[in-house]
Design a protein around this motif. Sequence first.
Motif, PDB file in Angstrom:
ATOM      1  N   LEU A  48       0.833  -1.199   0.000  1.00 19.07           N
ATOM      2  CA  LEU A  48       0.000   0.000   0.000  1.00 19.07           C
ATOM      3  C   LEU A  48       0.863   1.243   0.000  1.00 19.07           C
ATOM      4  CD1 LEU A  48      -2.645  -0.899   2.754  1.00 19.07           C
ATOM      5  CD2 LEU A  48      -2.790  -1.290   0.301  1.00 19.07           C
ATOM      6  N   ASN A  49       0.437   2.276  -0.725  1.00 20.16           N
ATOM      7  CA  ASN A  49       1.133   3.557  -0.638  1.00 20.16           C
ATOM      8  C   ASN A  49       0.589   4.336   0.569  1.00 20.16           C
ATOM      9  OD1 ASN A  49      -1.270   4.796  -1.400  1.00 20.16           O
ATOM     10  ND2 ASN A  49      -0.702   4.845  -3.571  1.00 20.16           N
ATOM     11  N   ALA A  50       1.171   5.514   0.794  1.00 26.24           N
ATOM     12  CA  ALA A  50       0.828   6.261   2.013  1.00 26.24           C
ATOM     13  C   ALA A  50      -0.666   6.584   2.076  1.00 26.24           C
ATOM     14  CB  ALA A  50       1.653   7.545   2.082  1.00 26.24           C
ATOM     15  N   ALA A  51      -1.234   6.980   0.925  1.00 27.73           N
ATOM     16  CA  ALA A  51      -2.654   7.360   0.930  1.00 27.73           C
ATOM     17  C   ALA A  51      -3.528   6.147   1.240  1.00 27.73           C
ATOM     18  CB  ALA A  51      -3.032   7.953  -0.425  1.00 27.73           C
ATOM     19  N   GLN A  52      -3.142   4.994   0.691  1.00 27.46           N
ATOM     20  CA  GLN A  52      -3.926   3.777   0.942  1.00 27.46           C
ATOM     21  C   GLN A  52      -3.809   3.345   2.400  1.00 27.46           C
ATOM     22  OE1 GLN A  52      -1.938   1.668  -2.127  1.00 27.46           O
ATOM     23  NE2 GLN A  52      -3.369   2.316  -3.731  1.00 27.46           N
ATOM     24  N   GLN A  53      -2.602   3.517   2.954  1.00 25.81           N
ATOM     25  CA  GLN A  53      -2.411   3.171   4.372  1.00 25.81           C
ATOM     26  C   GLN A  53      -3.245   4.087   5.270  1.00 25.81           C
ATOM     27  OE1 GLN A  53       1.808   3.303   4.839  1.00 25.81           O
ATOM     28  NE2 GLN A  53       2.100   1.269   3.974  1.00 25.81           N
ATOM     29  N   ARG A  54      -3.339   5.345   4.847  1.00 28.38           N
ATOM     30  CA  ARG A  54      -4.100   6.303   5.649  1.00 28.38           C
ATOM     31  C   ARG A  54      -5.583   5.938   5.677  1.00 28.38           C
ATOM     32  NH1 ARG A  54      -3.212  12.214   3.804  1.00 28.38           N
ATOM     33  NH2 ARG A  54      -1.552  12.312   5.351  1.00 28.38           N
ATOM     34  N   ARG A  55      -6.093   5.515   4.528  1.00 23.83           N
ATOM     35  CA  ARG A  55      -7.489   5.090   4.479  1.00 23.83           C
ATOM     36  C   ARG A  55      -7.729   3.900   5.420  1.00 23.83           C
ATOM     37  NH1 ARG A  55     -10.897   5.170  -0.369  1.00 23.83           N
ATOM     38  NH2 ARG A  55     -10.700   7.223  -1.284  1.00 23.83           N
ATOM     39  N   ALA A  56      -6.779   2.970   5.378  1.00 26.60           N
ATOM     40  CA  ALA A  56      -6.910   1.787   6.238  1.00 26.60           C
ATOM     41  C   ALA A  56      -6.894   2.216   7.702  1.00 26.60           C
ATOM     42  CB  ALA A  56      -5.781   0.810   5.939  1.00 26.60           C
TER      43      ALA A  56
END
Lengths: 340, 813
Positions: B506-514
Motif C-alpha cells: 500500500l502507498n501512504a494514501a492507501q495506508q491512511r485510508r486503512a
Amino acid sequence: MEAKINALKEQMEISLGAVQSQEELAEFWQAYLGKKGSIAGLMKELGKVSAEERPAMGKFINQFKAYAEQRYQEVRAEMDRKELEARNKNEQVDITMPAVKRPMGSLHPITIVKDQMVDVFAGMGFEIYEGPEIEDDDHNFTRLNVAKNHPARDMQDTFYVAEDIVLRTHTSPGQIRVMDAEKPPIKVLVPGRVFRSDSDATHSPMFHQMEGLVVDKKITLCDLQGMLDEFVKKIFGSEVKTRLRPSYFPFTEPSVEVDVSCFECGGKGCSLCKGTGWIEVLGGGIVHHKVLENCGIDPNEYSGLAFGIGIERIAMLKYGINNIGLLYENDLRFLKQFKD
Amino acid sequence: MKVPFSWLKEYVDIDVTAQELEEKLFSCGFEVEELIPVGKDISGVVVGHVVECEKIPDTHLSLCKVDAGTGELLQICCGADNVQAGGKYPCALVGATVLATGKDHKTVEGVLTIKKGKLRGYESCGMLCSGVELGLNDDLYPGADYFGLLVLPEDALVGADVKPLLGMDDYIFDISVTANRADCQSVLGIAREVAAVLNKPLKMPATDYTTSDYTYPGLNITVEALDLCPRYLGHGVRNITPGQSPQWMRRYLALCGLRSISNVVDITNFVMLEIGQPMHAFDMSTLESTQIIVRRARNDESIVTLDGKEFQLSDSNLVICDGAKPVALAGIMGGLNSEITENTTQLLFESAKFMRDNIRKTSRSLGQSTDASSHYEKGISEYTCELGMARALHLIQELGCGEVTASAFDVSAGAPREGKRFTATISGINRILGIEVPAEAILDILRRLQFEVKQDGDVLDVTAPRYREDIEIGEPDLAEEVIREYGYEHIVPTFLQASSVTNGGLNAAQQRRAKLKRTLCGQGYYEISTLAFYADADLDALHLAEDAPERRVIRLLNPITSNLTIMRPLLAPSMLNTVVENLKKGNNAGRIFELSNVYAPKELPVTQLPDEIPHLGFAAFGDDEDFFTVKGTMEALAEAFGVRFDYERAEDVPYLHPGISAYILCDGKRVGVFGKLANQVTGELKLPKDSKANHKIFLGEIDYNALCALLPESMRYQPISEFATVTRDLALVVEEGMTCGTLVETIRSACKQVGDVELFDVYRSEQIGEGKKSMAFKIFFVPEDKALTPKDIDRFMNKILGNLKHKLNIDMR
C-alpha cells in the motif's frame, strides 16, 4: 531472675493469644517489645545480676526477646492473611454477571476479504491502483479490445450516464490506466467497485472486483497458474489446488477460467461444489497483444498476464453467504459477525 | 445451445458415452450446462403384448391380460379405445414413472408413479400408455399424438425397454458457447469440435444439388447497403409440393424444441439448427416486379412481420424490399406480405450475412427478437452463408419437394473467400504457454481443428478455417487452440520465474485510508457498504432545496429500477437509509460508517468524466448517543491523525437539527458536518411511532480529500520540557449563553504557557442565580526552560483573569 523471665514468657503467650485486632497487636508490641516494654525492663534489671551469671542471663533475655519477636511476627502474619482473605471475600464479584462492553466495531466483510487478498499480492510485489468508477467507453471497452460491435458488449449489461461514459463494468480499465502511466515491469492490483445492470440472489447492480496485471519479459501461462496457486492457498488453505480451463475474454488470449478444488469436501464432491469437486473463482489469461499495443507496449518484447477476481464471490465462498444482497443490507446483526 | 446426441452422431462416429463426451467438451472449452436425458421422467416402461382383451360391461374400460416379459400375465384395466388383443403397446409396470395428464389426456400435469390399483373392482397391475404419457408427439414418433394407446411395431420384443424403440435413449447437450465462438452455434459447429477432441473424421452433411435450366424472368437482387449486408445469396426454387417433412427431420427439430410445419419451412429451420445459418424464404409470387433490394429503411416506412406485429422503421433499420415495399426485417423476421403459405409454388431462398451490430440495435430498439436475430447477433461467417444455401437446396432435392432453378444470385462486398493466413512459430506458441509442446502434437492439433499448416522448421505457415472469424492475432490464438486440445493439466505452475522483483504494498494514501477505518472501528463503528446510486426521493427526504448544489446530479440513462437513478452526491441518504433499515429490524442502537465516493458532474449533460470525491459518512443511533458521543468520535479521529478540530454551529444544513449540529473545522477550514437528524426529517421516517430510538439519530459527513489536504505530511519530534507540567483549577460563574469554546479560547490566548484547558464540571444552582452557570476548568501550564514556581503560576492566573475580565467581563467566583 530466670523464674521471672519464664513467668513473663507464659504471660506473654496468654496476652498474645488474646490479641484480636491490629490495634491490640500494636499494644502487645508496646507492652513487651517496645522501648518501655517488659523485655526492655528485664534488660535494665540485668545490672543487678552477679557478674558470673550476667552473660548467661543476658543471653537468656536476648533469646527470649528474639522468641517474642518471632511470635509477634507469626501472629501478625496470620492476622494479615486472615484480613486479606476477609477483604478478598468481601470484594468478590459475581463473574457470571454480564460484561461491561467497550464498543468495538469492525470492517465490512468485503473490506476484510479485499485486505486479505491485497496482502497476499502485496507480498508478491504488487502495488495497488484505484481507477475511476465512472469510465469512458474507450478505457472500459475499446482499448481492452472490446470494439463497438464486439459480442462481449452483449455479455455485460452496462449502465450509461452519457453516450460514451459508463459506470465501469469491470476493473479491467485499470489495466489500461496503469500501462499508460508506467513502463514494465508492472505488477499491479486494481480493486474496486463495478456496476452491471443485473439484480438477483447472486447478482447485485454494484459489486467488487480485483484486477491483477503483470507485464514483464517472458510471462507465461505457467506463471499465471503458479501465482494463482499461491493466492488460493493463502485464501482457502494450503491443500487447495487450481485448475485451468479454456474460456473467453476479449482482453486476454489465451483466456482461462480458474477453478479451485473444493475446500469444503476436498474435491470429493458436495453441495458447495455441486458434486464436481471444483469451484469457479476467477478468470484470467495472457494479456491480448492488441491491449499491449493499445498502451504502447511492444508485444514482441513484453508479455503479460491478467486476472479478475470477484471479491463478493470469494467472501461468499469463505463465509458461506448464499445471498449477495446480505452484503449490502448492512444489518448490524450480520456485520457484527465479521472480525478481522 | 441445445444439441441432441443422436444428431451429433450423424457427423462423427462417437464411441464414447454422453457423459464421457460431456467431460471431453468441458476440457476443450465447451461447458455442458446440462446433459438432459430424453424422456428423463420416464422409467420402467416396457413393450407389452395384450394377450386377452375383454370389455368390462357398462364401462369404457377393457380388462386386459398383458405379457410384459415378467414371466406372468398382468391384469391391466385400460380405458383406451384402440386397445385390442394381439396388439403391442408401451406398458408401465408397477413402480414405473410416466407423465401424468389432465382430464383432456393431453395436458401434462407432472410425473406419475404407477401403483397397483383397482378400477371398478378389477385389480390393475400397471398401465398401458399413450404417446403423450411418454412425452412424445408425432414429430418424435409417428402415431404418438393419437388420442389413445401408442401402437408399437408388431416385431417389438416383448418385455424390452421401450426407450430405444421410441428414440428416447438419447441425450440433449445444453452447451454454453463463449461469445467468440459464433461458429459453434450449430450442431455442425459442435460436431467439428467433437471430431477434433475425439480425433475422428468429420462427415460433412451433403450439399450437392443440380439445377434445372429454368431462370425466373426479370428476377434481380441488389444490395444498396453493403456495409450492413456484406454478402447476400439468393436462389429461386419452383414447383413446390407442400407436404410433411420426413420423420428424421421432424424428430431432430422436435428434440431442439421446434414443431414441424411444412417441408419448406422445416428446411429453413433445420438448416439454421444444423449449419447455424438463418434462412429465409420469400413467396416469389408476392414480390412486386420480381425485385429484391437490400437497403436501409426510409423514415416513413413500416412493416408487418410474420407474427402480425407492425413496426415503424427508420434509416437505422435494414430491410429487404421488393420493387415497392419492405418484405422482410433483415435478419430478424420476414414480412407477412411475402410469407410462405400452403399455396406457395415458387420461392426465393435467402442466405445472407448481416452485420451483427446493426441486427442487435434493430432487435433491441424494436423489441423484436427471434432465433434468427440471435444467430446474427452472435455473428455469421460468409462460409456459413454459402454452406447454408447449398444445404437448403440439397434438402429441397432430397425431400423431392421442388425444382432448384438456375436463378442464383451472389452479391458480395468483396471479402476474401479464403481463411486467414499468417505465420507463427512453434517456439512462439510454447513461449506463451511456458511448456514445450512437441511440434508433432501442435501440428496434429491444428490439423484436427481444420487449420491448414505447412511446417518449415520452427516456422508454421497457417491458414485458419473460413468459419473461424475469431482467429486474428496468430500465435496467442494458436496457443489457445493447442492448449485446450493438448490439455491444461500439462501446464506446470511456476511462480513468476522470469519476472523482475518489484516492491509492492500500500502507498501512504492507501495506508491512511486503512488507518481511518481502523480508528473508527476502535470507536465502535461498523463499516457498511451501500450502493453508489439512489433516487431523487432520497434527497427529498433530507429536505434538500430544489436548487441545492447537491441536486446537480449525474443521472443513469438506463436505470434498472426507479429507486436507483442518480449517482449519489452525498452519503447522508445512504447512512440514514441504513439506520432506518436497522431500526426496522429491531437493531435499536449502532454506529456505522462508509468511506466511499460521491459524484459531481463537471457539467450537465455529462460530456467528460465527473469528479469522484471520497467522503466519510457516519451515523450513530440509540439511547446512549448524543451530540457529544459523536463529537468524541471526531476528537478521536483528530487525535489519530495528529490534528485539532474546531467546531462551528451549523444552522443551515437542512437535514440536521439547527441547534445540535456543527461544522468540523481543521486548520480553520470546513471539512465536514455532523449533528442530530433534524426533527422534521425524523418525523417523516417510515418507522413505527412507538420506536423510541428514532429520536436519537446522528449523521455526519466529511470531505475526505479536503481533510487529507490539511493533515501533516510528516512529523518531527518536539523537544519535551525537562520540568513538570503544573495544573491549576479555575471556576467561573458565567451567563447561560456563554460557550465553553469561547472561555477555553480566552484562557488559552491569555498566556503562552497555557497548554490544554479542560472543562471538568458545570454546575447550576439557586445560589449562583437564575440564568447563570458555574464552569470549572483544569488549566495545564507547560514550563519552557525552567521549573514553574507558585509565583509564576499566580502571575499566569492573573493574566488569565485579566483577559477574562477584559474580553468577556467575567469575574472570578
